[in-house]
Write an enzyme that holds these catalytic residues in place. Structure first.
Site, PDB file in Angstrom:
ATOM      1  N   LYS A  29       0.852  -1.181   0.000  1.00 14.56           N
ATOM      2  CA  LYS A  29       0.000   0.000   0.000  1.00 14.56           C
ATOM      3  C   LYS A  29       0.890   1.234   0.000  1.00 14.56           C
ATOM      4  CE  LYS A  29      -2.121   1.751   3.667  1.00 14.56           C
ATOM      5  NZ  LYS A  29      -1.901   3.203   3.646  1.00 14.56           N
ATOM      6  N   ASP A  56      -3.403   4.501  -1.657  1.00 15.62           N
ATOM      7  CA  ASP A  56      -4.297   4.966  -0.583  1.00 15.62           C
ATOM      8  C   ASP A  56      -4.173   6.470  -0.393  1.00 15.62           C
ATOM      9  OD1 ASP A  56      -5.761   5.125   1.818  1.00 15.62           O
ATOM     10  OD2 ASP A  56      -4.069   4.472   3.039  1.00 15.62           O
ATOM     11  N   LYS A  58      -7.041   8.524  -0.398  1.00 14.94           N
ATOM     12  CA  LYS A  58      -8.281   8.970   0.289  1.00 14.94           C
ATOM     13  C   LYS A  58      -8.781  10.319  -0.231  1.00 14.94           C
ATOM     14  CE  LYS A  58      -7.158   6.748   4.714  1.00 14.94           C
ATOM     15  NZ  LYS A  58      -5.713   6.502   4.546  1.00 14.94           N
ATOM     16  N   ASP A  61     -12.935  15.791  -2.183  1.00 14.72           N
ATOM     17  CA  ASP A  61     -12.955  17.160  -2.714  1.00 14.72           C
ATOM     18  C   ASP A  61     -14.251  17.309  -3.511  1.00 14.72           C
ATOM     19  OD1 ASP A  61     -12.174  19.724  -3.746  1.00 14.72           O
ATOM     20  OD2 ASP A  61     -10.083  19.121  -3.638  1.00 14.72           O
ATOM     21  N   THR A 115     -10.191   4.101  11.130  1.00 10.82           N
ATOM     22  CA  THR A 115      -9.977   3.212  12.280  1.00 10.82           C
ATOM     23  C   THR A 115      -9.301   3.926  13.451  1.00 10.82           C
ATOM     24  OG1 THR A 115      -8.118   2.411  10.971  1.00 10.82           O
ATOM     25  CG2 THR A 115      -9.978   0.940  11.181  1.00 10.82           C
ATOM     26  N   ARG A 207       2.555  -0.868  10.803  1.00  9.52           N
ATOM     27  CA  ARG A 207       3.596  -0.913  11.828  1.00  9.52           C
ATOM     28  C   ARG A 207       3.817  -2.282  12.463  1.00  9.52           C
ATOM     29  NH1 ARG A 207       1.152   4.510  14.242  1.00  9.52           N
ATOM     30  NH2 ARG A 207      -0.645   3.499  13.265  1.00  9.52           N
TER      31      ARG A 207
HETATM   32  O1  C5P Z   1       0.606   1.043  11.015  1.00  7.49           O
HETATM   33  P1  C5P Z   1      -0.837   0.667  10.767  1.00  7.49           P
HETATM   34  O2  C5P Z   1      -1.034  -0.822  10.579  1.00  7.49           O
HETATM   35  O3  C5P Z   1      -1.760   1.296  11.768  1.00  7.49           O
HETATM   36  O4  C5P Z   1      -1.130   1.326   9.342  1.00  7.49           O
HETATM   37  C1  C5P Z   1      -2.388   1.368   8.790  1.00  7.49           C
HETATM   38  C2  C5P Z   1      -2.289   1.981   7.437  1.00  7.49           C
HETATM   39  O5  C5P Z   1      -3.589   1.971   6.886  1.00  7.49           O
HETATM   40  C3  C5P Z   1      -1.810   3.428   7.412  1.00  7.49           C
HETATM   41  O6  C5P Z   1      -1.053   3.580   6.222  1.00  7.49           O
HETATM   42  C4  C5P Z   1      -3.066   4.244   7.345  1.00  7.49           C
HETATM   43  O7  C5P Z   1      -2.906   5.438   6.622  1.00  7.49           O
HETATM   44  C5  C5P Z   1      -4.004   3.298   6.574  1.00  7.49           C
HETATM   45  N1  C5P Z   1      -5.443   3.460   6.802  1.00  7.49           N
HETATM   46  C6  C5P Z   1      -6.035   3.476   8.047  1.00  7.49           C
HETATM   47  N2  C5P Z   1      -7.379   3.663   8.183  1.00  7.49           N
HETATM   48  C7  C5P Z   1      -8.156   3.797   7.109  1.00  7.49           C
HETATM   49  C8  C5P Z   1      -7.579   3.750   5.826  1.00  7.49           C
HETATM   50  C9  C5P Z   1      -6.200   3.552   5.709  1.00  7.49           C
HETATM   51  O8  C5P Z   1      -5.347   3.290   9.049  1.00  7.49           O
HETATM   52  N3  C5P Z   1      -9.461   3.932   7.261  1.00  7.49           N
END
Ligand code: C5P
Length: 232
Positions: A29, A56, A58, A61, A115, A207
Site C-alpha cells: 500500500k 491509498d 483517500k 474534494d 480506524t 507498523r
Molecule cells: O501502522 P498501521 O497498521 O496502523 O497502518 C495502517 C495503514 O492503513 C496506514 O497507512 C493508514 O494510513 C491506513 N489506513 C487506516 N485507516 C483507514 C484507511 C487507511 O489506518 N481507514
C-alpha cells in the site's frame, strides 16, 4: 490478500525495507507520505517489480476535482484506489466515472469511518451522532449505491457491513495488529485471525510488520494467522 503499508518517507527507504526483508513482489500500500514525496514514479518502480498496489490517497474534494484526479490515478495501473465516503454520493460517482474513463481496472473503495476514530471523537468533535458501526454501515451502503466496489472499515464493522451490503462488497481493513504489537494511534484494532473470522476480504498492515524487530518473520506470521496464502 494482505497489503503491507509502505509508510516510509522515501522510495530508497521503501526499497531497502523490501530488499532487506526479502519481501519481493508482495502486495503493498502506497499512502500519502510516500506518494507526496516521490510522486507517480514510486508506483512505476513498484509495478516494474511486480507488486500489486493499493494507492491509498483517500480523495475528498468537489466531484469535478475528484473525477479529474481519478482520471490521472487510473492511468498509473494500480489495483485499488480510494476516496472518503463522507464526500457523498455525487463525489463517489464522479470518482468511479473518472476511473472508468481512464481505462483503469482498479477497484474503487470508500473509507467509511477511519480506524483511528472512536465513538467519543465522532459524537463529540464531529457531532456525528450514533455509534461507529451504524455510521459505517450507512456509509458503506451509500458507497455501494454510488458505484464503489467496496469499503474500508475496521474489522469490528466488517460483518455488519457484509450483512447489509452483500458478499460482493469488498471489505478492506486496516487497524490490524499481530497478537504482541501495540495499538499506536489506532483505536479499533484486531488480529488477522479475528479479521478472517469476521469475513474480511483484504487486510492492510503497517507498523505491526514495518516496525517489528524482524519484519520478514512478522509478515510470515501475519500470512499464517490470516490463514490464506497471499496471492489473492
Ligand atoms: O501502522 P498501521 O497498521 O496502523 O497502518 C495502517 C495503514 O492503513 C496506514 O497507512 C493508514 O494510513 C491506513 N489506513 C487506516 N485507516 C483507514 C484507511 C487507511 O489506518 N481507514
Amino acid at each position: 490478500m494482505i497489503y503491507v503499508a509502505l509508510d516510509f518517507p522515501t522510495w530508497e527507504a521503501s526499497k531497502q525495507f523490501i530488499e532487506q526483508n526479502d519481501l519481493h513482489g508482495i502486495p503493498v500500500k502506497v499512502g500519502m507520505e510516500l506518494f507526496y514525496r516521490e510522486g507517480p514514479s514510486v508506483v512505476e518502480r513498484l509495478k516494474e517489480r511486480e507488486h500489486p498496489i493499493f494507492l491509498d490517497l483517500k480523495l475528498h474534494d468537489i466531484p469535478t476535482t475528484v473525477k479529474r484526479a481519478m482520471q490521472n490515478l487510473g492511468k498509473l495501473g494500480v489495483d485499488l484506489v480510494n476516496v472518503h465516503a463522507l464526500g457523498g454520493r455525487t463525489m463517489m460517482e464522479a470518482a468511479k466515472e473518472g476511473l472508468l474513463s481512464s481505462g483503469s481496472n482498479a477497484k474503487l473503495i470508500a473509507v467509511t469511518i477511519l480506524t483511528s476514530m472512536d465513538k467519543e471523537t465522532m459524537n463529540g468533535e464531529l457531532t456525528l451522532g450514533g455509534d461507529v458501526t451504524e455510521k459505517a454501515v450507512h456509509l458503506a451502503g451509500l458507497a455501494r449505491q454510488s458505484g464503489a466496489d467496496g469499503i474500508v472499515c475496521s474489522v469490528h464493522e466488517a460483518r455488519a457491513i457484509k450483512e447489509a451490503c452483500g458478499p460482493a462488497c469488498l471489505s478492506v481493513t486496516p487497524g490490524i495488529r499481530l497478537a504482541d504489537s501495540k495499538a499506536d494511534d489506532q483505536k479499533r484494532v484486531a488480529t488477522p485471525e479475528f479479521a478472517r473470522e469476521q469475513g474480511v476480504d483484504t487486510l492492510v498492515i503497517g507498523r505491526s510488520i514495518t516496525k517489528a524487530e524482524n519484519p520478514k518473520s512478522a509478515y510470515k506470521r501475519a500470512v499464517e494467522e490470516w490463514g490464506y496464502d497471499n496471492k489473492e
